[in-house]
Design a protein around this motif. Sequence first.
Motif, PDB file in Angstrom:
ATOM      1  N   ASN A 175       0.865  -0.855   0.158  1.00 34.06           N
ATOM      2  CA  ASN A 175      -0.447   0.017  -0.109  1.00 34.06           C
ATOM      3  C   ASN A 175       0.829   1.127   0.177  1.00 34.06           C
ATOM      4  OD1 ASN A 175      -2.647  -0.371  -0.074  1.00 34.06           O
ATOM      5  ND2 ASN A 175      -2.439  -1.788   1.515  1.00 34.06           N
ATOM      6  N   ARG A 176       2.563   1.054   0.229  1.00 29.79           N
ATOM      7  CA  ARG A 176       3.056   2.681   0.287  1.00 29.79           C
ATOM      8  C   ARG A 176       2.738   2.383  -1.648  1.00 29.79           C
ATOM      9  NH1 ARG A 176       6.936   5.599  -2.136  1.00 29.79           N
ATOM     10  NH2 ARG A 176       6.449   4.650  -3.872  1.00 29.79           N
ATOM     11  N   ALA A 177       2.943   4.510  -1.318  1.00 34.21           N
ATOM     12  CA  ALA A 177       2.771   5.021  -2.129  1.00 34.21           C
ATOM     13  C   ALA A 177       3.661   6.834  -1.750  1.00 34.21           C
ATOM     14  CB  ALA A 177       1.241   5.228  -3.104  1.00 34.21           C
ATOM     15  N   SER A 178       3.979   7.107  -3.212  1.00 32.40           N
ATOM     16  CA  SER A 178       4.755   8.492  -2.654  1.00 32.40           C
ATOM     17  C   SER A 178       3.238   9.760  -2.321  1.00 32.40           C
ATOM     18  CB  SER A 178       5.621   9.049  -3.937  1.00 32.40           C
ATOM     19  OG  SER A 178       6.654   8.074  -3.971  1.00 32.40           O
ATOM     20  N   GLN A 179       3.664  10.319  -1.086  1.00 35.42           N
ATOM     21  CA  GLN A 179       2.940  11.063  -0.939  1.00 35.42           C
ATOM     22  C   GLN A 179       3.354  12.688  -1.948  1.00 35.42           C
ATOM     23  OE1 GLN A 179       0.221  10.883  -0.106  1.00 35.42           O
ATOM     24  NE2 GLN A 179       0.517   8.517   0.429  1.00 35.42           N
ATOM     25  N   GLY A 221       6.060  11.097   2.443  1.00 32.42           N
ATOM     26  CA  GLY A 221       7.322  10.865   1.577  1.00 32.42           C
ATOM     27  C   GLY A 221       7.487  10.963  -0.068  1.00 32.42           C
ATOM     28  N   VAL A 222       8.217  11.405  -0.830  1.00 33.74           N
ATOM     29  CA  VAL A 222       8.061  11.718  -2.189  1.00 33.74           C
ATOM     30  C   VAL A 222       9.676  11.951  -2.586  1.00 33.74           C
ATOM     31  CG1 VAL A 222       7.146  14.297  -2.642  1.00 33.74           C
ATOM     32  CG2 VAL A 222       7.350  12.464  -4.495  1.00 33.74           C
ATOM     33  N   TRP A 223      11.053  11.759  -3.547  1.00 29.74           N
ATOM     34  CA  TRP A 223      12.095  11.307  -3.828  1.00 29.74           C
ATOM     35  C   TRP A 223      11.662  12.179  -4.653  1.00 29.74           C
ATOM     36  CZ3 TRP A 223      15.387   6.908  -4.075  1.00 29.74           C
ATOM     37  CH2 TRP A 223      16.246   6.621  -4.636  1.00 29.74           C
ATOM     38  N   VAL A 224      12.448  13.205  -4.927  1.00 26.23           N
ATOM     39  CA  VAL A 224      12.193  13.954  -6.196  1.00 26.23           C
ATOM     40  C   VAL A 224      14.234  14.371  -6.728  1.00 26.23           C
ATOM     41  CG1 VAL A 224      10.068  15.267  -5.829  1.00 26.23           C
ATOM     42  CG2 VAL A 224      11.895  16.869  -4.928  1.00 26.23           C
ATOM     43  N   SER A 225      13.895  14.828  -7.287  1.00 20.35           N
ATOM     44  CA  SER A 225      15.988  15.349  -7.892  1.00 20.35           C
ATOM     45  C   SER A 225      15.292  16.084  -9.254  1.00 20.35           C
ATOM     46  CB  SER A 225      15.793  13.698  -9.195  1.00 20.35           C
ATOM     47  OG  SER A 225      15.187  12.563  -9.819  1.00 20.35           O
ATOM     48  N   GLY A 226      15.224  16.330 -10.839  1.00 20.25           N
ATOM     49  CA  GLY A 226      15.495  16.820 -11.207  1.00 20.25           C
ATOM     50  C   GLY A 226      16.912  17.351 -11.481  1.00 20.25           C
ATOM     51  N   ASP A 227      17.303  18.655 -12.360  1.00 20.10           N
ATOM     52  CA  ASP A 227      18.347  18.568 -13.031  1.00 20.10           C
ATOM     53  C   ASP A 227      19.615  19.410 -12.275  1.00 20.10           C
ATOM     54  OD1 ASP A 227      17.080  20.478 -13.677  1.00 20.10           O
ATOM     55  OD2 ASP A 227      17.873  21.109 -15.842  1.00 20.10           O
ATOM     56  N   LEU A 236      24.991  14.188  -4.762  1.00 13.45           N
ATOM     57  CA  LEU A 236      23.861  13.954  -4.088  1.00 13.45           C
ATOM     58  C   LEU A 236      22.513  13.623  -4.815  1.00 13.45           C
ATOM     59  CD1 LEU A 236      22.250  17.990  -4.268  1.00 13.45           C
ATOM     60  CD2 LEU A 236      22.378  16.347  -2.668  1.00 13.45           C
ATOM     61  N   ALA A 237      21.966  12.723  -4.682  1.00 13.44           N
ATOM     62  CA  ALA A 237      20.777  11.243  -5.126  1.00 13.44           C
ATOM     63  C   ALA A 237      19.407  12.177  -4.554  1.00 13.44           C
ATOM     64  CB  ALA A 237      20.974  10.197  -4.449  1.00 13.44           C
ATOM     65  N   GLY A 238      19.370  13.417  -5.075  1.00 11.87           N
ATOM     66  CA  GLY A 238      17.717  13.448  -4.626  1.00 11.87           C
ATOM     67  C   GLY A 238      17.350  14.520  -3.052  1.00 11.87           C
ATOM     68  N   LEU A 264      -5.269   5.102  -4.099  1.00 13.37           N
ATOM     69  CA  LEU A 264      -3.946   4.532  -4.647  1.00 13.37           C
ATOM     70  C   LEU A 264      -3.601   4.137  -5.915  1.00 13.37           C
ATOM     71  CD1 LEU A 264      -3.970   1.608  -1.847  1.00 13.37           C
ATOM     72  CD2 LEU A 264      -1.952   3.634  -2.067  1.00 13.37           C
ATOM     73  N   PRO A 265      -2.140   4.720  -6.368  1.00 18.14           N
ATOM     74  CA  PRO A 265      -2.470   4.924  -7.763  1.00 18.14           C
ATOM     75  C   PRO A 265      -2.285   3.194  -8.123  1.00 18.14           C
ATOM     76  CG  PRO A 265       0.074   4.771  -6.452  1.00 18.14           C
ATOM     77  CD  PRO A 265      -1.520   5.117  -5.282  1.00 18.14           C
ATOM     78  N   ARG A 266      -2.773   3.095  -9.672  1.00 19.77           N
ATOM     79  CA  ARG A 266      -2.991   1.146 -10.214  1.00 19.77           C
ATOM     80  C   ARG A 266      -1.820   1.045 -10.090  1.00 19.77           C
ATOM     81  NH1 ARG A 266      -6.635  -0.876 -13.654  1.00 19.77           N
ATOM     82  NH2 ARG A 266      -4.130  -1.416 -15.414  1.00 19.77           N
ATOM     83  N   ARG A 267      -0.395   0.045  -9.745  1.00 23.50           N
ATOM     84  CA  ARG A 267       0.451  -0.915 -10.282  1.00 23.50           C
ATOM     85  C   ARG A 267       0.475  -1.583 -11.428  1.00 23.50           C
ATOM     86  NH1 ARG A 267       3.490   3.251  -7.748  1.00 23.50           N
ATOM     87  NH2 ARG A 267       3.005   3.522  -5.408  1.00 23.50           N
ATOM     88  N   PRO A 268       1.688  -1.765 -12.124  1.00 23.11           N
ATOM     89  CA  PRO A 268       1.604  -2.505 -13.223  1.00 23.11           C
ATOM     90  C   PRO A 268       1.472  -4.542 -12.559  1.00 23.11           C
ATOM     91  CG  PRO A 268       3.182  -1.130 -13.144  1.00 23.11           C
ATOM     92  CD  PRO A 268       2.857  -1.451 -11.694  1.00 23.11           C
TER      93      PRO A 268
HETATM   94  C1  LIG Z   1      15.772   8.733  -8.156  1.00 23.28           C
HETATM   95  C2  LIG Z   1      14.068   9.151  -8.690  1.00 23.28           C
HETATM   96  C3  LIG Z   1      13.747  10.922  -8.593  1.00 23.28           C
HETATM   97  C4  LIG Z   1      13.117  10.996  -8.666  1.00 23.28           C
HETATM   98  N1  LIG Z   1      12.666  12.650  -9.372  1.00 23.28           N
HETATM   99  C5  LIG Z   1      11.744  13.326  -9.345  1.00 23.28           C
HETATM  100  C6  LIG Z   1      11.432  14.279  -9.624  1.00 23.28           C
HETATM  101  O1  LIG Z   1      12.166  14.938  -9.730  1.00 23.28           O
HETATM  102  N2  LIG Z   1       9.596  14.629  -9.775  1.00 23.28           N
HETATM  103  C7  LIG Z   1       8.977  13.860  -9.842  1.00 23.28           C
HETATM  104  O2  LIG Z   1       8.086  14.060  -9.890  1.00 23.28           O
HETATM  105  N3  LIG Z   1       9.524  12.399  -9.334  1.00 23.28           N
HETATM  106  C8  LIG Z   1      10.240  12.071  -9.087  1.00 23.28           C
HETATM  107  N4  LIG Z   1      10.240  10.478  -9.296  1.00 23.28           N
HETATM  108  C9  LIG Z   1       9.727   9.576  -8.443  1.00 23.28           C
HETATM  109  C10 LIG Z   1       8.741  10.351  -7.468  1.00 23.28           C
HETATM  110  O3  LIG Z   1       9.850  10.156  -6.362  1.00 23.28           O
HETATM  111  C11 LIG Z   1       7.968   8.719  -7.272  1.00 23.28           C
HETATM  112  O4  LIG Z   1       8.330   7.491  -6.934  1.00 23.28           O
HETATM  113  C12 LIG Z   1       6.502   8.903  -8.626  1.00 23.28           C
HETATM  114  O5  LIG Z   1       5.673   9.774  -8.539  1.00 23.28           O
HETATM  115  C13 LIG Z   1       5.528   8.035  -8.121  1.00 23.28           C
HETATM  116  O6  LIG Z   1       4.956   7.574  -7.358  1.00 23.28           O
HETATM  117  P1  LIG Z   1       4.901   5.723  -6.154  1.00 23.28           P
HETATM  118  O7  LIG Z   1       6.695   6.201  -5.404  1.00 23.28           O
HETATM  119  O8  LIG Z   1       3.959   6.382  -5.357  1.00 23.28           O
HETATM  120  O9  LIG Z   1       5.325   4.822  -7.486  1.00 23.28           O
HETATM  121  C14 LIG Z   1      11.783  10.156  -8.725  1.00 23.28           C
HETATM  122  C15 LIG Z   1      12.174   9.119  -8.304  1.00 23.28           C
HETATM  123  C16 LIG Z   1      12.988   8.508  -8.065  1.00 23.28           C
HETATM  124  C17 LIG Z   1      13.264   6.509  -7.866  1.00 23.28           C
END
Ligand SMILES: Cc1cc2nc3c(=O)[nH]c(=O)nc-3n(C[C@H](O)[C@H](O)[C@H](O)COP(=O)(O)O)c2cc1C
Length: 198
Positions: free
Chosen positions: A9-13, A131-137, A156-158, A172-176
């Motif tokens: 049930n984990r999903a990024s928030q 939580g949610v992992w974000v990165s970008g250039d 940095l890894a994000g 919850l998002p649909r999962r493959p």
């Molecule tokens: C290394 C890495 C970098 C990411 N960078 C971004 C980002 O910059 N912006 C973004 O919207 N999602 C980014 N994501 C995806 C989200 O963290 C997240 O996985 C996605 O929104 C899907 O949600 P879920 O984890 O519930 O499947 C990144 C994921 C990873 C693994």
Amino acid sequence: MTPMEMLLNRASQDSLTAPAPSASELSDILATAMRAPDHGKLRPWRYVIIEGEARPLAAERIVASMLRLDAHAPQAKIDKRRDRFSNMPMIIALGMHLRPDNKIPLWEQEMTVAAGAMNILNALSATGFGGVWVSGDITEDPVLAAEIGFEAPHKLAGFLFVGTPAGQNTPLPRRPDPEQFTARWLGSPVIFTADSKE
Ligand SMILES: Cc1cc2nc3c(=O)[nH]c(=O)nc-3n(C[C@H](O)[C@H](O)[C@H](O)COP(=O)(O)O)c2cc1C
């Protein structure tokens, strides 16, 4: 919830509000990252906590990085990033303390950091946070990385945005289907259903 239900049930928030984990909650959450598989016990994971008054300071460094990489970055994108880094309850910068001369390849060191981050995301979910992992250039900007504490060869890894999920009933998002990404090897190269339309 059983451990399996929790994992399934984990999903990024993305929409997060206060509170962020307390110091002792955060300590437990980060302890789960220390359980990541780690070839050679190099412990390449590093966590920089950005909260409170440090957030707008970080946001300005983020904006400076965006402009360094693209002097014409759209104002709306700049404003959005400034707002998110200024207002997220907590930000964890994910650092990679890399050792290019070690016999363990860099890609394995980086994967250990990723495995640790995944444990953190699961631990956040297990404790009612999100939580949610974000990165970008900007993540690959060595100047920003050094400003946070990761001078080359470290990187940095994000960033993890961390807090309490704002919407309690977010679907919850649909999962493959995992079957599409799984094959049994019987002596010839496998083909995955997931790739059959490529
Ligand atoms: C290394 C890495 C970098 C990411 N960078 C971004 C980002 O910059 N912006 C973004 O919207 N999602 C980014 N994501 C995806 C989200 O963290 C997240 O996985 C996605 O929104 C899907 O949600 P879920 O984890 O519930 O499947 C990144 C994921 C990873 C693994």
